[in-house]
Design a protein around this motif. Structure first.
Motif, PDB file in Angstrom:
ATOM      1  N   UNK A   1       0.861  -1.172   0.000  1.00 28.80           N
ATOM      2  CA  UNK A   1       0.000   0.000   0.000  1.00 28.80           C
ATOM      3  C   UNK A   1       0.904   1.230   0.000  1.00 28.80           C
ATOM      4  N   UNK A   2       0.530   2.215  -0.807  1.00 23.22           N
ATOM      5  CA  UNK A   2       1.296   3.456  -0.922  1.00 23.22           C
ATOM      6  C   UNK A   2       0.795   4.429   0.140  1.00 23.22           C
ATOM      7  N   UNK A   3       1.725   4.967   0.936  1.00 19.57           N
ATOM      8  CA  UNK A   3       1.396   5.909   2.006  1.00 19.57           C
ATOM      9  C   UNK A   3       2.062   7.235   1.700  1.00 19.57           C
TER      10      UNK A   3
ATOM     11  N   UNK B   1       4.453  -0.096   1.993  1.00 24.74           N
ATOM     12  CA  UNK B   1       4.685  -1.221   2.902  1.00 24.74           C
ATOM     13  C   UNK B   1       3.722  -2.352   2.530  1.00 24.74           C
ATOM     14  N   UNK B   2       4.034  -3.601   2.913  1.00 21.53           N
ATOM     15  CA  UNK B   2       3.135  -4.726   2.608  1.00 21.53           C
ATOM     16  C   UNK B   2       1.743  -4.489   3.187  1.00 21.53           C
ATOM     17  N   UNK B   3       0.732  -4.500   2.324  1.00 23.49           N
ATOM     18  CA  UNK B   3      -0.608  -4.059   2.704  1.00 23.49           C
ATOM     19  C   UNK B   3      -1.241  -4.933   3.783  1.00 23.49           C
ATOM     20  N   UNK B   4      -1.279  -6.237   3.561  1.00 23.24           N
ATOM     21  CA  UNK B   4      -1.990  -7.111   4.501  1.00 23.24           C
ATOM     22  C   UNK B   4      -1.258  -7.229   5.831  1.00 23.24           C
ATOM     23  N   UNK B   5       0.059  -7.259   5.791  1.00 23.20           N
ATOM     24  CA  UNK B   5       0.833  -7.298   7.035  1.00 23.20           C
ATOM     25  C   UNK B   5       0.623  -6.005   7.826  1.00 23.20           C
ATOM     26  N   UNK B   6       0.649  -4.884   7.122  1.00 24.56           N
ATOM     27  CA  UNK B   6       0.447  -3.586   7.757  1.00 24.56           C
ATOM     28  C   UNK B   6      -0.931  -3.508   8.410  1.00 24.56           C
ATOM     29  N   UNK B   7      -1.948  -3.977   7.688  1.00 22.92           N
ATOM     30  CA  UNK B   7      -3.308  -3.958   8.231  1.00 22.92           C
ATOM     31  C   UNK B   7      -3.424  -4.858   9.452  1.00 22.92           C
ATOM     32  N   UNK B   8      -2.817  -6.043   9.399  1.00 27.26           N
ATOM     33  CA  UNK B   8      -2.872  -6.962  10.542  1.00 27.26           C
ATOM     34  C   UNK B   8      -2.225  -6.347  11.781  1.00 27.26           C
ATOM     35  N   UNK B   9      -1.102  -5.659  11.581  1.00 29.70           N
ATOM     36  CA  UNK B   9      -0.426  -5.011  12.715  1.00 29.70           C
ATOM     37  C   UNK B   9      -1.311  -3.935  13.325  1.00 29.70           C
TER      38      UNK B   9
END
Length: 371
Positions: A33-35, A69-77
């Motif tokens: 995901x682009x931030x 950053x990796x989208x799904x990992x970022x969301x899970x965190x």
């Protein structure tokens, strides 16, 4: 690049954008995901190259910058962190993003923001505004009938186009899988005149459904023959359209069905659900036997047994026996908002039309089964 944001608003935004990102990607940057931060706003962008979702949320930023950053990992965190303020710091030299919340700290590997693809969009040509409630209605009442058969790709979405009802222009949504058809329309919004008929893909439809669920007020639609863009105050969804020709669905909408049955919708759905408990998993066929003032629903399964249930209905025509897929009957029944469902029938081999007595703007067509 440094910013802080409340967990609740970031988690909600990430739930939207992360759903666009495919779990398996051969191109690493598409897993991210682009931030981007600027002027106390965080802009999150995700894409699968066919669809792009951009959501903007307030934050407290120090300076401008962008990373991925990796989208799904970022969301899970973020989802697992406590309900508190989260702080982010990007280390440009090491290429990492540090996430801090209370005693928890994470460090994620990043990829350069410059490598993140953008879904290029030319002038879309047609633009109009409609209420989020109207868009939700067009989607919710038709999406269940979208085909999942990939070989008939032109049926893998909702056909959105300008129509006409009783001489009045309408915005019409249609979906069909060859077994059932759903059509719903609203008055044509100002600016939609002359719009191209477009097929909105299934994945885009699902994302739009989530988007309008959380939106009140108006939504802006922009269209070209190849792309669609839907914008709210905080979210912009851009998607490619299905490149194909939607079939002439009007040919399957029956015009001469002269037998009419009116039935209490809730009682009908409950009866179908009960008797179909014994139907085979493959066909799920339920037989409707109609005679004066009476409907008998029946299932006969050689492997498990039989079931019947009788309902009082408003029907005064010749006796008729016709079979339907129970799941399809329940799907259509679930879309009717009024208390009474009207079935317009012809014979055991012809399509049946189902309508809500109190809502003439929606209609459903169901192909019969041999029972």
């Amino acid at each position: 690049m440094r910013w802080s944001i409340d967990k609740s608003s970031l988690s909600k935004a990430l739930a939207h954008v992360a759903s666009v990102v495919e779990r398996r990607n051969t191109i690493p940057i598409l897993s991210n995901v682009h931030l981007a931060t600027a002027n106390n706003e965080l802009k999150l962008t995700a894409t699968d190259l066919d669809m792009e979702l951009v959501e903007t949320v307030p934050c407290r930023s120090k300076g401008e910058g962008a990373t991925t950053v990796p989208a799904h990992m970022f969301y899970d965190i973020v989802r697992k962190l406590p309900d508190a303020e989260i702080e982010f710091v990007r280390d440009g030299e090491q290429g990492r993003l540090t996430i801090s919340c209370g005693p928890s700290q994470f460090s994620l590997q990043t990829l350069p923001a410059d490598d993140f693809p953008s879904l290029s969009v030319d002038d879309l040509g047609h633009a109009f505004t409609l209420s989020a409630a109207d868009l939700k209605r067009l989607i919710e009442k038709t999406r269940f009938a979208i085909s999942t058969e990939e070989t008939r790709y032109y049926l893998n979405g909702i056909y959105l186009h300008a129509g006409e009802d009783a001489g009045k222009p309408t915005l019409r949504a249609v979906a069909t899988d060859g077994h059932r058809l759903a059509q719903v329309e609203i008055p044509l919004p100002s600016g939609a005149e002359g719009m191209p008929g477009v097929i909105v893909p299934r994945k885009t439809v699902l994302e739009l459904a989530k988007l309008v669920e959380d939106t009140s007020g108006d939504v802006r639609l922009e269209l070209s023959p190849s792309k669609i863009r839907v914008s709210t105050s905080r979210v912009v969804l851009t998607s490619k359209l299905i490149d194909g020709t939607f079939p002439d669905y009007a040919r399957v909408i029956p015009q001469g069905n002269d037998k009419r049955m009116e039935v209490d919708n809730a009682a009908f759905a409950q009866a179908v659900d009960r008797v179909s408990t014994l139907s085979s998993d493959k066909g799920r066929a339920v037989k409707l036997s109609l005679e004066d003032g009476k409907l008998i629903l029946s299932v006969n399964n050689p492997d498990s047994g039989s079931a019947t249930e009788e309902l009082a209905v408003d029907y005064g025509f010749d006796p008729l026996e016709i079979g339907f897929n129970a799941r399809y009957l329940l799907d259509i029944s679930g879309q009717l908002e009024g208390e009474t469902a009207e079935f317009q029938l012809a014979d055991p081999g012809s399509p049946t039309m189902v309508r809500d007595v109190k809502d003439v703007s929606a209609l459903y067509v169901l192909m019969p089964m041999r029972v």
